[in-house]
Design an enzyme around this catalytic site. Structure first.
Site, PDB file in Angstrom:
ATOM      1  N   HIS A  15       0.826  -1.208   0.000  1.00  0.00           N
ATOM      2  CA  HIS A  15       0.000   0.000   0.000  1.00  0.00           C
ATOM      3  C   HIS A  15       0.861   1.260   0.000  1.00  0.00           C
ATOM      4  CE1 HIS A  15      -3.914  -1.815   0.498  1.00  0.00           C
ATOM      5  NE2 HIS A  15      -3.420  -2.622   1.418  1.00  0.00           N
ATOM      6  N   SER A 256       6.118   3.494  10.780  1.00  0.00           N
ATOM      7  CA  SER A 256       6.454   2.419   9.852  1.00  0.00           C
ATOM      8  C   SER A 256       5.283   1.465   9.670  1.00  0.00           C
ATOM      9  CB  SER A 256       7.673   1.683  10.406  1.00  0.00           C
ATOM     10  OG  SER A 256       7.518   0.298  10.306  1.00  0.00           O
ATOM     11  N   LYS A 257       5.285   0.808   8.510  1.00  0.00           N
ATOM     12  CA  LYS A 257       4.231  -0.171   8.223  1.00  0.00           C
ATOM     13  C   LYS A 257       4.208  -1.260   9.290  1.00  0.00           C
ATOM     14  CE  LYS A 257       4.274   0.597   3.313  1.00  0.00           C
ATOM     15  NZ  LYS A 257       3.286   0.439   2.287  1.00  0.00           N
ATOM     16  N   ARG A 258       5.365  -1.479   9.901  1.00  0.00           N
ATOM     17  CA  ARG A 258       5.432  -2.544  10.904  1.00  0.00           C
ATOM     18  C   ARG A 258       4.683  -2.186  12.185  1.00  0.00           C
ATOM     19  NH1 ARG A 258      11.795  -3.586  10.339  1.00  0.00           N
ATOM     20  NH2 ARG A 258      11.777  -4.538   8.271  1.00  0.00           N
ATOM     21  N   ASP A 259       4.339  -0.926  12.355  1.00  0.00           N
ATOM     22  CA  ASP A 259       3.602  -0.523  13.562  1.00  0.00           C
ATOM     23  C   ASP A 259       2.296  -1.290  13.689  1.00  0.00           C
ATOM     24  OD1 ASP A 259       5.634   1.266  13.785  1.00  0.00           O
ATOM     25  OD2 ASP A 259       4.425   3.060  13.447  1.00  0.00           O
TER      26      ASP A 259
END
Ligand code: GLU
Length: 553
Positions: A15, A256-259
């Site tokens: 995304h 970050s996307k990892r959040d």
């Protein structure tokens, strides 16, 4: 100066991150404000990680934000190729890259390298042991002709021979940044699969597309000297660079996307009994994801888990903000303030913070972009969004709410038609900060009459107290409700008013018990609207049930 040409060059591996959206916005604003052009290029040279679906999603997110591209894939009313600089997918530009490889090879500025991944790893480890960074260089006894011959039959990469001199990057935001030769390795420019690396394709395309301003996040700053060296080797002009500050969470961590994975992982751990099956993934994948914080689960599986566990996923990607019911203009306004501000005051001397796209296009420049990281302000976004929702004409609100529903809550469209939404809109707009919250103030509509729970405090305060009690008033008014005709907000309100006048009571004495009967609590949109949207039959049955249930007290 000629009008600028900027570009946004996402890799379609997932995304669109909110930071990417800000880059695209600044690129578009800078070009638009100076009669320039804004190019969109899809960097899909990493075949394993790229997908058409991700590329389509990125275009859709950009168009939704109103960030339209001049040159680029023709889609969603944007793009086209009037300058003849396409195609705009790097995977379709390989012939051009191959020509450029040839140029560098012939000039011996690029060379085949045959090291296996294992050999490279061993050398990296060795350097690590000596507390050094591994810098790849061409070996001293390298024979170019022999290597070219060997390259005919052996797997290899192409490396660029880094010139042995420091490289200075002139950045519009950061000023001059110099990189020593010792920091810069002979980077790979063509992978084993024959595809160019990002570094190479980006340089060739920025030249071919006439890009004058390379605007991207600061995380790319270390790449830039490599790009400048390549540009010089290929005899290209060097564009201007502007590296935008990083975007942090309010707690100072990188956004970050990892959040999203992190938030769900914490909840999974707390719940204790969740397995891969609950997420819809393999147990092995699930175990790896739980253990290794660099591993990410696909978005759809995260959503399943977050619903199950009742955790809100932090919004990171544009899609997350869309789903959460933010309006594109509020998102654009918020991200425009990440690292930039217009530096203008309003008549009261306050900093101008609320503006639209046209204002940004007129005012945006790099000299007002900061160097240090900026924090994403969710409260500000929420406030911007709420203000816009409140100020919207009801018809516009309904149309946008319906659009949102058709993407995220189509079920609601089967329950509430446009007419009903229009009637409820003004009340909702005063209470819902996002489109996702719009359902909240009207959730009473979807309750099952037989299982409405009456709020104890509201019952005590509004239904059981007084002389006559709220309950008695409710019983009397039920008769009136039978007769109101037509059953519409206006006629219902007048019936309420004349009843209260005749009984010489304040409106609240009657209105609150009705609310308790219809919704279980003491809060609802204006009663005329509340009743009319439920319809006479439901209103009467809820009043009846309430009378029966609460008479027992
Ligand atoms: N494809 C790169 C990315 O998505 C583009 C970086 C650049 O703008 O040069 O990070």
């Amino acid at each position: 100066m000629n009008p600028p040409i900027t570009r946004f060059a996402p890799s379609p591996t997932g995304h669109l991150h909110i930071g990417g959206a800000r880059t695209a916005l600044f690129c578009a604003a800078y070009a638009r404000g100076r009669n320039g052009r804004f190019v969109l290029r899809i960097e899909d040279t990493d075949q394993k990680r790229s997908s058409d679906a991700a590329a389509a999603g990125i275009l859709d997110d950009l168009a939704w934000l109103g960030i339209c591209w001049d040159d680029g894939p023709e889609a969603l009313g944007c793009g086209g190729d009037p300058r003849g600089v396409g195609p705009f997918y790097q995977s379709q530009r390989r012939a051009l890259y191959d020509d450029c490889f040839q140029t560098l090879l012939e000039a011996e500025l690029a060379y085949p390298a045959f090291d296996s991944p294992e050999q490279l790893l061993a050398r990296r480890k060795e350097a690590e042991k000596r507390k050094q960074t591994f810098i790849y260089r061409q070996s001293e006894n390298y024979d170019h002709a022999e290597a070219l011959e060997r390259a005919r039959s052996e797997p290899h990469v192409l490396r660029f021979k880094m010139p042995s001199e420091p490289i200075t990057v002139h950045d519009e935001i950061l000023g001059e940044v110099t990189f020593a030769y010792e920091e810069l390795d002979d980077l790979v420019i063509r992978k084993r699969d024959g595809f160019p690396t990002y570094h190479f394709a980006v340089v060739v395309d920025d030249e071919a597309m006439g890009v004058t301003h390379v605007v991207r996040g600061q995380e790319h700053l270390n790449n830039t000297p490599r790009h400048v060296a390549l540009m010089q080797a290929l005899g290209y002009r060097v564009p201007r660079f502007a590296h935008l500050p990083l975007i942090f969470n309010p707690d100072g961590s990188k956004m970050s996307k990892r959040d999203k994975d992190k938030a769900v992982r914490v909840a999974v751990r707390a719940a204790g009994n969740i397995t891969g099956a609950d997420a819809g993934v393999d147990e092995e994948v699930f175990a790896r994801w739980m253990k290794d914080k660099t591993v990410q689960l696909p978005q759809e599986n995260l959503l399943v888990l977050s619903k199950k566990l009742g955790v809100d996923l932090p919004e990171i990607d544009v899609e997350d903000f869309r789903r959460a019911g933010y309006l594109p203009e509020a998102v654009v306004n918020t991200i425009a303030l990440l690292g930039w501000n217009p530096g203008e005051k309003d008549e009261q001397g306050r900093d101008i913070e609320r503006f639209d796209r046209a204002y940004l296009d007129r005012h945006f420049s790099f000299d007002r972009v900061g160097k240090s990281a900026s924090k994403f302000d969710r409260d500000k976004l929420r406030a911007f969004n709420f203000d816009r929702i409140k100020a919207m004409p009801a018809a516009e609100f309904v149309s946008r709410w319906r659009q949102w529903c058709s993407r995220y809550d189509s079920d609601l469209l089967t329950k509430l038609d446009e007419q009903a939404m229009l009637m409820l809109a003004p009340a909702i707009q005063q209470r819902a900060a996002t489109l996702a919250e719009a359902k909240g103030p009207v959730s009473f509509l979807f309750m099952d009459t037989g299982s409405i729970e009456y709020d104890e405090k509201a019952v005590r305060k509004h239904v059981l107290k007084g002389d006559p009690t709220g309950l008695e008033l409710l019983r009397e008014f039920a008769d009136v409700l039978h007769r109101v005709d037509p059953f519409e907000p206006g006629t219902i309100e007048s019936a309420l008013a004349s009843f209260c006048e005749a009984r010489e009571i304040k409106m609240g004495r009657l209105a609150q018990p009705i609310r308790v009967a219809l919704t279980g609590g003491a809060v609802s949109p204006p009663l005329g609207i509340t009743c009319a949207s439920l319809g006479r039959e439901l209103v009467l049955s809820r009043v009846e049930r309430c009378l029966a249930e609460l008479s027992k007290h």
